[in-house]
Design an enzyme around this catalytic site. Structure first.
Site, short mmCIF file in Angstrom:
data_model
loop_
_atom_site.label_atom_id
_atom_site.label_comp_id
_atom_site.label_asym_id
_atom_site.label_seq_id
_atom_site.Cartn_x
_atom_site.Cartn_y
_atom_site.Cartn_z
NE ARG A 205 -4.17 -1.69 0.28
CZ ARG A 205 -4.30 -2.72 -0.57
NH1 ARG A 205 -3.41 -2.93 -1.52
NH2 ARG A 205 -5.34 -3.52 -0.47
CD GLU A 234 -3.14 2.95 -5.40
OE1 GLU A 234 -4.15 2.34 -5.82
OE2 GLU A 234 -2.14 2.38 -4.98
CG HIS A 252 -3.24 -1.04 -6.84
ND1 HIS A 252 -3.62 -0.38 -5.70
CD2 HIS A 252 -3.27 -2.35 -6.52
CE1 HIS A 252 -3.87 -1.25 -4.73
NE2 HIS A 252 -3.66 -2.46 -5.21
#
Ligand code: DGY
Length: 288
Positions: A205, A234, A252
């Site tokens: 993360r 994000e 991601h």
């Protein structure tokens, strides 16, 4: 979806199918209770769900462990290779027509064979990363809350203390599950412990890293390079990353293979089936 939208769309639902991009916070859960019985998240990570609130409201939470470990490990290696071998600069040189031709000192990178990789978070994904890094001839080290049994460690060296472990890490791979407790864990002080010219990879993360500190370490050349698949806030990536040649960026995509995405969906559906038949699926978090 923002929390208000989730509540609006899921009003009266028994099951909320979410992903890591939705904040399923206490307010959302309270407003959807008592109709809501389960939250099923299309992710292994569950840092976006308030588990305590779910527990208090009797709402079960399902996630997708195991089925994405291989895919995420592949992306970790993709980042490691592209960071250490300057994949972004190499691609750009060819793509923009700026390749002057082969030269002996062009785009020299860092070889992985014999280098020490520190896997921070040696869970299911971390162990798959270690397996692949071993195949590249790397020396495997890990930091975890617990030492693994020998059959899982597979010869990797355990470090109980993260600060000490960082000192030996030619390559640091962050694979620890995201959690509010770990926010900012890789800060300036910890980056300074890495050997000069280390490589950093993050598939976990984005908020585990302090962006200011990483950007400074990359700009100054103190770190050789980084490979990042995850970012704080994000999809609003800190624009300073875009200006750096020594960072390889991906949006991601750790679990983004067709096989894995299907397997994640099926795992949730099977888990819900099991629950509705009175059973307890293995992917139910914290069974009541
Ligand atoms: C996960 O499964 O947690 C991935 O980060 C995708 O959200």
């Amino acid at each position: 979806m923002a929390p208000d939208e989730i509540v609006q769309f899921a009003q009266g639902a028994e099951i909320l199918l979410a992903s890591a991009t939705e904040q399923v916070n206490a307010g959302v859960l309270q407003r959807l209770a008592p109709a809501l019985r389960y939250v099923a998240t299309l992710s292994v990570g569950y840092d976006h769900i308030d588990l305590e609130a779910a527990r208090a409201l009797g709402i079960g939470v399902l996630h997708t462990p195991d089925v994405l470990s291989d895919a995420c490990a592949e992306v970790a290696l993709m980042l490691m290779l592209n960071a250490s071998r300057r994949g972004y600069e190499a691609d750009r040189m060819v793509r923009t027509g700026n390749w002057p031709g082969w030269a002996p000192t062009q785009l020299l990178g860092i070889g992985l064979k014999g280098k020490r990789v520190l896997v921070f978070g040696m869970g299911r994904i971390g162990r798959e990363i270690a397996t692949r890094a071993r195949a590249f001839g790397m020396d495997i080290h890990y930091h975890n809350r617990r030492r693994l049994p020998p059959e899982q460690a597979a010869g990797a060296t355990y470090h109980a203390n993260l600060d000490e472990a960082l000192r030996i890490a030619d390559v640091l791979v962050i694979a620890v599950p995201g959690s509010p407790d770990l926010k900012g864990v890789i800060n300036a002080e910890r980056l300074a412990r890495l050997p000069a010219h280390a490589v950093l990879v993050n598939i976990s993360r984005g908020d585990l890293l302090v962006d200011d500190a990483l950007i400074e370490a990359l700009s100054s050349g103190r770190l050789f390079a980084a490979g990042l698949d995850v970012f704080a806030n994000e999809p609003h990536v800190d624009p300073r990353y875009r200006e750096l040649d020594n960072v390889f960026l991906s949006p991601h995509i750790g679990s983004a293979t067709r096989e894995t995405r299907d397997a994640m969906g099926r795992l949730l559906i099977d888990g819900l089936d099991t629950l509705y038949q009175g059973g307890t699926p293995a992917n139910l978090l914290d069974p009541r």
